[in-house]
Design an enzyme around this catalytic site. Structure first.
Site, PDB file in Angstrom:
ATOM      1  N   ASP A  79      -3.055  12.293  26.225  1.00  0.00           N
ATOM      2  CA  ASP A  79      -1.618  12.071  26.059  1.00  0.00           C
ATOM      3  C   ASP A  79      -1.173  12.038  24.602  1.00  0.00           C
ATOM      4  O   ASP A  79       0.019  11.871  24.322  1.00  0.00           O
ATOM      5  CB  ASP A  79      -1.193  10.781  26.779  1.00  0.00           C
ATOM      6  CG  ASP A  79      -1.895   9.536  26.248  1.00  0.00           C
ATOM      7  OD1 ASP A  79      -2.579   9.612  25.212  1.00  0.00           O
ATOM      8  OD2 ASP A  79      -1.758   8.469  26.887  1.00  0.00           O
TER       9      ASP A  79
ATOM     10  N   ASP B 156     -11.060   7.043  32.614  1.00  0.00           N
ATOM     11  CA  ASP B 156     -10.146   8.165  32.391  1.00  0.00           C
ATOM     12  C   ASP B 156     -10.625   8.889  31.134  1.00  0.00           C
ATOM     13  O   ASP B 156     -10.387   8.434  30.006  1.00  0.00           O
ATOM     14  CB  ASP B 156      -8.723   7.629  32.223  1.00  0.00           C
ATOM     15  CG  ASP B 156      -7.655   8.653  32.576  1.00  0.00           C
ATOM     16  OD1 ASP B 156      -8.001   9.709  33.140  1.00  0.00           O
ATOM     17  OD2 ASP B 156      -6.471   8.390  32.290  1.00  0.00           O
TER      18      ASP B 156
END
Length: 323
Positions: free
Chosen positions: A125, A237
């Protein structure tokens, strides 16, 4: 003499029956933990935490194979070492106590281990990692390095605002994963570890042994540099360029990526050729997903705490005191 012998045998039989009856009082309920039990000796370390956090703390402490929690000092988790099985536990009659094993050896010995089942996802991100903020890791000046917009220049201000909130600080380009060998890779991840808050997991390293999909049999060592409200217990993640921006998209501010980053907002690009749309500075990390990682889609794994490799610490700049 015969009468005495028979009396002794009778007493011995009664003792065995009583012992078996007491042992039966340890009710595991299909779990690896139970109330009202303990293990003898083999203490590794102890920490004052609530009972529900004891198993998770043991699972993420190197060398810990089993544990006991007692009310001593307001609640103490006694972490223990050595090969063990549930049959080694003994009842205490104190139902406030909790004991458990990380991996039941069934009484057959063979090394225990502290591997916990989990699963992986992926993201990139571009945001400043949560472990880059000061105070997340015990000790002075311990935090993960973060970078300015070019992804190379390391910021000297750990309080600099994240690019995901309009600030000038982003994830560094070298947070991308890489292959150490055909069977081993290094990288970084966001993770949620049961029993550990951010101060207990930031900058810790874990070995992930993949158990399904095209990477079954391969391993990856990751350093935890981030967390998130959408990261579930035992989820890692993996930080992979082109893996999807998820909830936050700092890649638009850093690289002029689209509103959903590259590819799908969750999951990212879907084929190797699409990696060409990423900036050259992080493109290799996208290729890694389709080469070493063989395009695996959120494979399952078992994980265990390990000492952080120097190569990861050299990038993050963070090593925990308990590493």
């Amino acid at each position: 003499d015969m009468a005495l012998r028979h009396s002794c045998l009778l007493v011995a039989a009664v003792l065995v029956l009583c012992s078996s009856s007491v042992l039966a009082n340890i009710n595991w309920n299909g779990n690896n933990w139970a109330h009202g039990c303990d293990f003898r000796n083999n203490d590794l370390s102890n920490v004052r935490i609530p009972s529900e956090q004891c198993g998770g703390r043991c699972a993420n402490t190197q060398g810990c194979t089993h544990f006991t929690w007692t009310q001593q000092n307001g609640g103490t988790c006694w972490m223990k070492r050595g090969s063990v099985s549930k049959s080694d536990a003994f009842p205490t009659g104190d139902m406030t106590m909790v004991c458990g094993v990380i991996e039941d050896n069934g009484g057959g010995g063979g090394g225990g281990g502290n591997k916990v089942p989990g699963f992986t996802t992926r993201y990139w991100d571009c945001c400043k990692p949560s472990c880059s903020w000061p105070g997340k890791v015990p000790g002075q000046n311990k935090y993960v390095r973060a970078c300015y917009r070019d992804g190379y220049g390391v910021t000297s201000d750990p309080n600099g605002a994240s690019g995901c909130n309009g600030g000038p600080v982003f994830a560094c380009n070298n947070n991308k994963p890489w292959a150490v060998s055909d069977q081993l890779a290094y990288g970084f991840a966001a993770a949620t570890i049961p029993g550990l808050d951010e101060s207990g997991r930031c900058c810790a390293c874990y070995k992930l042994d993949f158990t399904n999909g095209p990477v079954q049999g391969k391993s990856m060592v990751v350093q935890v540099t981030n967390s998130g409200g959408d990261v579930h217990p035992n989820q890692f993640d993996l930080q992979i360029p082109g893996g999807g921006v998820g909830i936050f998209n700092g890649c638009s501010a850093q690289w002029n990526a689209g509103p959903d980053g590259w590819g799908q907002r969750y999951g990212g690009v879907s084929r190797r050729s699409e990696c060409g749309s990423l900036p050259a500075q992080i493109r290799d990390g996208c290729y890694w997903r389709f080469d070493w990682f063989r395009g695996a889609d959120n494979p399952a794994m078992v994980y265990s705490r390990v000492r952080c490799p120097d190569a990861l610490v050299a990038i993050s700049g963070c090593r925990r005191d308990d590493d």
